[in-house]
Write a protein that holds these residues in place. Sequence first.
Motif, PDB file in Angstrom:
ATOM      1  N   ILE A 194       0.824  -1.207   0.000  1.00 11.05           N
ATOM      2  CA  ILE A 194       0.000   0.000   0.000  1.00 11.05           C
ATOM      3  C   ILE A 194       0.859   1.258   0.000  1.00 11.05           C
ATOM      4  O   ILE A 194       0.583   2.231  -0.711  1.00 11.05           O
ATOM      5  N   SER A 195       1.933   1.241   0.785  1.00  3.40           N
ATOM      6  CA  SER A 195       2.781   2.430   0.903  1.00  3.40           C
ATOM      7  C   SER A 195       3.685   2.632  -0.312  1.00  3.40           C
ATOM      8  O   SER A 195       4.125   3.747  -0.582  1.00  3.40           O
ATOM      9  N   GLU A 196       3.960   1.567  -1.053  1.00  4.42           N
ATOM     10  CA  GLU A 196       4.853   1.658  -2.212  1.00  4.42           C
ATOM     11  C   GLU A 196       4.189   2.342  -3.408  1.00  4.42           C
ATOM     12  O   GLU A 196       4.866   2.889  -4.269  1.00  4.42           O
ATOM     13  N   LYS A 197       2.874   2.289  -3.486  1.00  2.00           N
ATOM     14  CA  LYS A 197       2.148   2.767  -4.664  1.00  2.00           C
ATOM     15  C   LYS A 197       1.581   4.166  -4.440  1.00  2.00           C
ATOM     16  O   LYS A 197       1.155   4.514  -3.341  1.00  2.00           O
ATOM     17  N   GLU A 198       1.566   4.963  -5.503  1.00  2.00           N
ATOM     18  CA  GLU A 198       0.970   6.291  -5.417  1.00  2.00           C
ATOM     19  C   GLU A 198      -0.554   6.198  -5.360  1.00  2.00           C
ATOM     20  O   GLU A 198      -1.207   6.942  -4.621  1.00  2.00           O
ATOM     21  N   ALA A 199      -1.118   5.303  -6.147  1.00  2.00           N
ATOM     22  CA  ALA A 199      -2.573   5.124  -6.171  1.00  2.00           C
ATOM     23  C   ALA A 199      -2.876   3.622  -6.182  1.00  2.00           C
ATOM     24  O   ALA A 199      -3.198   3.042  -7.230  1.00  2.00           O
ATOM     25  N   PRO A 200      -2.772   2.967  -5.032  1.00  2.57           N
ATOM     26  CA  PRO A 200      -2.990   1.522  -4.986  1.00  2.57           C
ATOM     27  C   PRO A 200      -4.418   1.139  -5.385  1.00  2.57           C
ATOM     28  O   PRO A 200      -5.374   1.879  -5.118  1.00  2.57           O
ATOM     29  N   LEU A 201      -4.531  -0.005  -6.002  1.00  2.00           N
ATOM     30  CA  LEU A 201      -5.836  -0.576  -6.344  1.00  2.00           C
ATOM     31  C   LEU A 201      -5.962  -1.911  -5.626  1.00  2.00           C
ATOM     32  O   LEU A 201      -5.253  -2.869  -5.946  1.00  2.00           O
ATOM     33  N   LEU A 202      -6.853  -1.957  -4.641  1.00  2.00           N
ATOM     34  CA  LEU A 202      -7.100  -3.183  -3.891  1.00  2.00           C
ATOM     35  C   LEU A 202      -8.490  -3.692  -4.229  1.00  2.00           C
ATOM     36  O   LEU A 202      -9.418  -2.912  -4.459  1.00  2.00           O
ATOM     37  N   LEU A 203      -8.634  -5.006  -4.263  1.00  2.00           N
ATOM     38  CA  LEU A 203      -9.924  -5.617  -4.564  1.00  2.00           C
ATOM     39  C   LEU A 203     -10.348  -6.503  -3.406  1.00  2.00           C
ATOM     40  O   LEU A 203      -9.572  -7.347  -2.938  1.00  2.00           O
ATOM     41  N   VAL A 204     -11.575  -6.302  -2.932  1.00  2.00           N
ATOM     42  CA  VAL A 204     -12.165  -7.197  -1.934  1.00  2.00           C
ATOM     43  C   VAL A 204     -13.177  -8.082  -2.650  1.00  2.00           C
ATOM     44  O   VAL A 204     -14.156  -7.578  -3.205  1.00  2.00           O
ATOM     45  N   ALA A 205     -12.925  -9.379  -2.669  1.00  2.00           N
ATOM     46  CA  ALA A 205     -13.881 -10.338  -3.218  1.00  2.00           C
ATOM     47  C   ALA A 205     -14.649 -10.904  -2.029  1.00  2.00           C
ATOM     48  O   ALA A 205     -14.185 -11.819  -1.351  1.00  2.00           O
ATOM     49  N   ALA A 206     -15.811 -10.334  -1.756  1.00  2.63           N
ATOM     50  CA  ALA A 206     -16.552 -10.650  -0.536  1.00  2.63           C
ATOM     51  C   ALA A 206     -17.542 -11.790  -0.756  1.00  2.63           C
ATOM     52  O   ALA A 206     -18.232 -11.836  -1.770  1.00  2.63           O
TER      53      ALA A 206
ATOM     54  N   ALA B  70      -4.520  -9.642 -14.638  1.00  5.52           N
ATOM     55  CA  ALA B  70      -4.563  -9.019 -15.959  1.00  5.52           C
ATOM     56  C   ALA B  70      -4.705  -7.508 -15.881  1.00  5.52           C
ATOM     57  O   ALA B  70      -4.128  -6.775 -16.691  1.00  5.52           O
ATOM     58  N   PHE B  71      -5.448  -7.015 -14.875  1.00  2.00           N
ATOM     59  CA  PHE B  71      -5.745  -5.588 -14.813  1.00  2.00           C
ATOM     60  C   PHE B  71      -4.996  -4.872 -13.677  1.00  2.00           C
ATOM     61  O   PHE B  71      -5.363  -3.762 -13.305  1.00  2.00           O
ATOM     62  N   GLY B  72      -3.959  -5.489 -13.160  1.00  4.33           N
ATOM     63  CA  GLY B  72      -3.025  -4.783 -12.288  1.00  4.33           C
ATOM     64  C   GLY B  72      -3.485  -4.512 -10.870  1.00  4.33           C
ATOM     65  O   GLY B  72      -3.069  -3.520 -10.271  1.00  4.33           O
ATOM     66  N   VAL B  73      -4.319  -5.381 -10.312  1.00  4.01           N
ATOM     67  CA  VAL B  73      -4.701  -5.228  -8.908  1.00  4.01           C
ATOM     68  C   VAL B  73      -3.473  -5.451  -8.024  1.00  4.01           C
ATOM     69  O   VAL B  73      -2.718  -6.398  -8.217  1.00  4.01           O
ATOM     70  N   ASP B  74      -3.258  -4.553  -7.071  1.00  4.36           N
ATOM     71  CA  ASP B  74      -2.068  -4.644  -6.220  1.00  4.36           C
ATOM     72  C   ASP B  74      -2.200  -5.709  -5.138  1.00  4.36           C
ATOM     73  O   ASP B  74      -1.211  -6.314  -4.734  1.00  4.36           O
ATOM     74  N   ALA B  75      -3.415  -5.944  -4.650  1.00  7.99           N
ATOM     75  CA  ALA B  75      -3.634  -7.002  -3.671  1.00  7.99           C
ATOM     76  C   ALA B  75      -5.111  -7.368  -3.651  1.00  7.99           C
ATOM     77  O   ALA B  75      -5.979  -6.504  -3.772  1.00  7.99           O
ATOM     78  N   LEU B  76      -5.371  -8.660  -3.510  1.00  4.75           N
ATOM     79  CA  LEU B  76      -6.732  -9.173  -3.388  1.00  4.75           C
ATOM     80  C   LEU B  76      -6.981  -9.494  -1.920  1.00  4.75           C
ATOM     81  O   LEU B  76      -6.187 -10.201  -1.288  1.00  4.75           O
ATOM     82  N   LEU B  77      -8.071  -8.964  -1.374  1.00  4.29           N
ATOM     83  CA  LEU B  77      -8.405  -9.170   0.033  1.00  4.29           C
ATOM     84  C   LEU B  77      -9.620 -10.074   0.145  1.00  4.29           C
ATOM     85  O   LEU B  77     -10.608  -9.893  -0.568  1.00  4.29           O
ATOM     86  N   LEU B  78      -9.545 -11.037   1.059  1.00  2.00           N
ATOM     87  CA  LEU B  78     -10.639 -11.973   1.272  1.00  2.00           C
ATOM     88  C   LEU B  78     -11.104 -11.928   2.715  1.00  2.00           C
ATOM     89  O   LEU B  78     -10.326 -11.620   3.626  1.00  2.00           O
ATOM     90  N   GLU B  79     -12.379 -12.261   2.930  1.00  2.47           N
ATOM     91  CA  GLU B  79     -12.895 -12.371   4.289  1.00  2.47           C
ATOM     92  C   GLU B  79     -12.386 -13.656   4.938  1.00  2.47           C
ATOM     93  O   GLU B  79     -12.041 -14.623   4.260  1.00  2.47           O
ATOM     94  N   ARG B  80     -12.383 -13.671   6.247  1.00  2.00           N
ATOM     95  CA  ARG B  80     -11.981 -14.877   6.965  1.00  2.00           C
ATOM     96  C   ARG B  80     -13.082 -15.933   6.957  1.00  2.00           C
ATOM     97  O   ARG B  80     -12.802 -17.115   7.124  1.00  2.00           O
ATOM     98  N   LYS B  81     -14.331 -15.490   6.786  1.00  2.00           N
ATOM     99  CA  LYS B  81     -15.450 -16.424   6.743  1.00  2.00           C
ATOM    100  C   LYS B  81     -16.258 -16.174   5.472  1.00  2.00           C
ATOM    101  O   LYS B  81     -16.113 -15.159   4.812  1.00  2.00           O
ATOM    102  N   ASN B  82     -17.110 -17.134   5.142  1.00  2.00           N
ATOM    103  CA  ASN B  82     -18.041 -17.013   4.018  1.00  2.00           C
ATOM    104  C   ASN B  82     -17.355 -16.917   2.662  1.00  2.00           C
ATOM    105  O   ASN B  82     -17.923 -16.384   1.709  1.00  2.00           O
ATOM    106  N   THR B  83     -16.117 -17.401   2.566  1.00  2.00           N
ATOM    107  CA  THR B  83     -15.380 -17.358   1.308  1.00  2.00           C
ATOM    108  C   THR B  83     -14.757 -18.718   1.036  1.00  2.00           C
ATOM    109  O   THR B  83     -14.226 -19.356   1.950  1.00  2.00           O
ATOM    110  N   VAL B  84     -14.839 -19.162  -0.204  1.00  2.00           N
ATOM    111  CA  VAL B  84     -14.248 -20.440  -0.576  1.00  2.00           C
ATOM    112  C   VAL B  84     -12.739 -20.416  -0.280  1.00  2.00           C
ATOM    113  O   VAL B  84     -12.080 -19.391  -0.470  1.00  2.00           O
ATOM    114  N   PRO B  85     -12.164 -21.509   0.224  1.00  2.46           N
ATOM    115  CA  PRO B  85     -10.723 -21.528   0.509  1.00  2.46           C
ATOM    116  C   PRO B  85      -9.887 -21.524  -0.757  1.00  2.46           C
ATOM    117  O   PRO B  85     -10.372 -21.884  -1.835  1.00  2.46           O
TER     118      PRO B  85
END
Length: 247
Positions: A92-104, A121-136
């Motif tokens: 997050i700190s390395e990028k000027e305009a970070p793009l994060l995606l939450v797949a909830a 493909a589209f340059g997401v810096d990090a994908l964030l997932l929930e601890r519950k209710n998400t496929v492993p």
Amino acid sequence: MAQEDIPVYGIHAVEELIKRRKQDIEHVYIDKDKRNQSLFNLMKICRKERLSYNMVPEIKLNHLAETKRHQGVVAFCSIKPYTSAERLQEIISEKEAPLLLVAASMEDPGNLGAIIRSSVAFGVDALLLERKNTVPLNASVAKSSAGMIENIEISKPRNLEGLLKELKEKGFAIAGAHASKGDLLPNSDLKGPMVLICGGENRGIPPYLDKLCTTFLKIPMSSKAQSLNASAATAVMLYECVRQRME
């Protein structure tokens, strides 16, 4: 749990797993009928560390472990280690305009795998997932990602809500993808630091994340189509993000 996941079973083995790869544990299953202090202590650790767990009958554990020598506990880990909280902050700190995606609330491994592929493909810096209710992160997800799972940082924050609140205070836009409300995607400014939240197939964006959104985005589409599936909608959203950023 998908059959291609490898179980870790036995009290000592699961204790070591929690010590060494706590952030990678997808789920813990504990015998609901067996009464001993070691299992009780494991359950307390799961609660303290916010690990997803269930109390299940012994026959379920026999099936998951494929053996009766599980000592009343079976755990599953992700196929790929999750990005640590420290590394996520570096990204997050390395990028000027970070793009994060939450797949909830993603429950389908094919959808999550496709989302991982689009994220790379589209340059997401990090994908964030929930601890519950998400496929492993299992072999089905990896296969659906066409190998792209190795090319992206994937994190499962201990407190996703707290992290998004912190990013919001730092000036990040928190944009929720929605089928019917919000600004049309092409009319939105997606160039700054942003967290894009896309909801799952059945639950959509959960209420605790919905209330954090600073804006909502909707995809313009024909009246003949009510909606796109989760992975297709996410791909369209991410394409518009990268298109605007390339300008």
